[in-house]
Design a protein around this motif. Sequence first.
Motif, PDB file in Angstrom:
ATOM      1  N   ALA A 309       0.822  -1.206   0.000  1.00 11.59           N
ATOM      2  CA  ALA A 309       0.000   0.000   0.000  1.00 11.59           C
ATOM      3  C   ALA A 309       0.859   1.261   0.000  1.00 11.59           C
ATOM      4  CB  ALA A 309      -0.937  -0.017   1.203  1.00 11.59           C
ATOM      5  N   LEU A 312       2.472   1.799  -3.393  1.00 16.57           N
ATOM      6  CA  LEU A 312       1.538   2.385  -4.355  1.00 16.57           C
ATOM      7  C   LEU A 312       1.349   3.868  -4.072  1.00 16.57           C
ATOM      8  CD1 LEU A 312      -1.131  -0.437  -4.520  1.00 16.57           C
ATOM      9  CD2 LEU A 312       0.362   0.303  -6.363  1.00 16.57           C
ATOM     10  N   ALA A 313       1.137   4.203  -2.783  1.00 16.34           N
ATOM     11  CA  ALA A 313       0.902   5.605  -2.437  1.00 16.34           C
ATOM     12  C   ALA A 313       2.086   6.465  -2.837  1.00 16.34           C
ATOM     13  CB  ALA A 313       0.641   5.721  -0.940  1.00 16.34           C
ATOM     14  N   PHE A 316       2.911   5.190  -7.354  1.00 20.12           N
ATOM     15  CA  PHE A 316       1.989   5.010  -8.471  1.00 20.12           C
ATOM     16  C   PHE A 316       1.698   6.324  -9.189  1.00 20.12           C
ATOM     17  CE2 PHE A 316      -2.162   4.244 -10.442  1.00 20.12           C
ATOM     18  CZ  PHE A 316      -1.874   3.087 -11.126  1.00 20.12           C
ATOM     19  N   GLY A 317       1.608   7.407  -8.418  1.00 22.20           N
ATOM     20  CA  GLY A 317       1.279   8.687  -9.031  1.00 22.20           C
ATOM     21  C   GLY A 317       2.386   9.227  -9.912  1.00 22.20           C
ATOM     22  N   ALA A 332      -0.598  -4.135  -6.932  1.00 20.37           N
ATOM     23  CA  ALA A 332      -1.951  -3.759  -6.518  1.00 20.37           C
ATOM     24  C   ALA A 332      -2.881  -4.949  -6.657  1.00 20.37           C
ATOM     25  CB  ALA A 332      -2.458  -2.586  -7.344  1.00 20.37           C
TER      26      ALA A 332
ATOM     27  N   ILE B 130      -6.656   2.599  -1.061  1.00 17.64           N
ATOM     28  CA  ILE B 130      -5.611   2.919  -2.042  1.00 17.64           C
ATOM     29  C   ILE B 130      -5.921   2.240  -3.377  1.00 17.64           C
ATOM     30  CG2 ILE B 130      -4.108   1.006  -1.297  1.00 17.64           C
ATOM     31  CD1 ILE B 130      -2.512   4.197  -2.143  1.00 17.64           C
ATOM     32  N   LEU B 131      -6.518   1.061  -3.315  1.00 16.97           N
ATOM     33  CA  LEU B 131      -6.829   0.336  -4.552  1.00 16.97           C
ATOM     34  C   LEU B 131      -7.990   1.005  -5.283  1.00 16.97           C
ATOM     35  CD1 LEU B 131      -6.366  -3.340  -3.412  1.00 16.97           C
ATOM     36  CD2 LEU B 131      -4.783  -1.849  -4.597  1.00 16.97           C
ATOM     37  N   LEU B 225      -4.692  10.483  -3.837  1.00 19.79           N
ATOM     38  CA  LEU B 225      -3.277  10.768  -4.104  1.00 19.79           C
ATOM     39  C   LEU B 225      -2.970  10.836  -5.581  1.00 19.79           C
ATOM     40  CD1 LEU B 225      -1.387   8.664  -1.443  1.00 19.79           C
ATOM     41  CD2 LEU B 225      -1.584  11.129  -1.600  1.00 19.79           C
ATOM     42  N   PHE B 226      -3.524   9.907  -6.366  1.00 17.07           N
ATOM     43  CA  PHE B 226      -3.230   9.986  -7.799  1.00 17.07           C
ATOM     44  C   PHE B 226      -4.480  10.165  -8.639  1.00 17.07           C
ATOM     45  CE2 PHE B 226      -3.538   5.667  -6.573  1.00 17.07           C
ATOM     46  CZ  PHE B 226      -2.494   5.429  -5.718  1.00 17.07           C
TER      47      PHE B 226
END
Lengths: 361, 303
Positions: A309, A312-313, A316-317, A332, B130-131, B225-226
């Motif tokens: 998690a 990804l946080a 991923f962005g 994910a 988050i997913l 966040l994204f």
Amino acid sequence: MSDAPRAPSAIPPSPPPAGQGGRKRSSGLRLRVLDRVTFGASASGALLMVLLLGLIVAVIAIGALPAIKSQGLAFLWGSRWSIRDQEFGAWPYLYSTLVTSVVALVLAVPVSVGSALFLVKLAPQARLSLPARLLGCSTATGWIRLRIAPIIAVASFLIELLAAIPSIAYGLWGIAVLVPAMQNFIQPALASTLGNVPLIGFLFARPTIGFTLFTASVVLAIMIIPIVTAIVRDVLAAAPPELEQGALGLGATWWQSQKLVLGYSKLGIFGGVVLGFARAMGETMAITMLIGLSIPSSNSLFAQGQTIASLLANQFGNADTNVERQALLYTALILLVITLLINGFARALLLKVSTQKARKQ
Amino acid sequence: MTTLPLSTFSRQENFHGRLARFTNRAVMTLCCLAAISTILLLFSIFGYIVWQGLSNIHWSLFTRLPAPTDEVGGMRNSIAGTLVLIALGSALGIPVGLLSGIYLAEYARESLLNHGIRLVIDVLASVPSILVGVLASQLVVVPMGHNSAWAGAVALGFMMCPIVARTTEEMLKLVPRSLREASIGLGGSKFQTLAKVILPAASAGIITGIMLAVARVAGETAPLLFTTMDSDQPVFSHSASFPYFMEVNSTFPTLTAHIFKYATSGEPAWINEAWGGMLVLISMVLLLNLAVRVTIHRARRIR
């Protein structure tokens, strides 16, 4: 003439009286259409929920497909993450995720079960006479019983309210309070005591930083205590009172009777614990702020980490390349599949427990 | 026969009895300690957050835009952005949640299929947030080619559906059978019963469920966040493209994402501002929750 047998008295409702016939029929039609529409809309709403679940799995799986093809299952245990060589392995992230969740459960479950026992079994009998019970007086004589709100209501309310505090608040608190405390006091203390115990000593080695797997686990534990407590409380409250009463009647102590209750409710409690585990695995913000965001360098709990998690946080962005993004989508997908399976299992278990009880009653 | 030493038995009894009583009291004490320490711990955290927030909150937080560390900045745009995003997310999530709640409570029979739907909704409610963010990013941000408030709204709406569905179902099931029977007995159709009797009777509870869902997503950071990312620009602007008066088609400011950015920036001035923003966020979330509890309590007591 043929109208004669159809006199109003013979077959009451079917032919409407002449005067209002048209209007009534049309409003009846409208109502029937409305009924159908309501049913259709609500059923499609329910269907949409099922589709949403399919959607999230499908979208993430399709996004991850190129990575699945190129990395295969070795992704699960590979431990190299190199964008240049296009070689990706999720094991360090999976490891951090599992370790933090398991440690959080180890810390949280005893406290949660204890709190739930208190809420369900001790608090209701204990308006103000609780001290008397603790001191060993079997009856509450001499203690004034005030008509205050039962402790269970107040405490449950508080605990549930605290479950609503956003994850990011725990993260901010962790940075300000927990990380310095861990770095300066708790981790050194644990390292000098538990660190010397044979088999588990390696878990408590090298306390030099505050942003560690252990810090993240502690915050996770604090965050899942309210959730697990609430579930265990409901499960315990649903146990038949005869168990406890029978045991008490035979001369068992309170704890001996509660052991029976706990044994009876063990499936439900297990379900609650598993739900807490799933929740811990998916928790993101507090972990991202506290875990250190780098691959663990040793087996110690006092090393930095990076859960799926938090990866990804964090990444991923701003994934630069498609390849990296696909690899991240693969992680994910792993997290999604694990949490879905665990959740489905636990919910089904809890549902089964509750329906069984309903059938018995 | 009578010479059996009774005292050995009684001594044994005494030992076991004493052990049992000691364990009993020890476990009781531990249970009490567990509950009390949980509440104390959680409250010390809560108290710390509130204390830090109170010592860092300032009017400029509500009136100014974010500024560099050496100037006094605020979170005006982030607060507005969070409210706008919640409204957008609600518009997407609440209808679906309501409809499926109605289906589960009014139409679903006790069949395997409907147990399955219930299970799906529960599982959906516990998909890691988050997913959901990853989903919205893949589904909205990638096709559009840029971050947008829409993507964030999709994520929040997705998270609201299951919560609204389950509370709606529970609240509809609380409506007494006699009300339904009276309505049907008077010749009301299913639609009339639903629209004129059951929904009004359950309205307080349903609104409660909606507030619960709003409270849940208001504090969410991970899905944003994204999708919306963060922005220092005001939410409402004259230059926004025609049909909207908001900057919905670029990065969008939200309170949570902004707090996250400031909290992890390492700049003392920004961290202090983050505490102030956190107080605003927490009071929003907890007030909503408080309102929910009070309403539910009322609704249960009336029945």
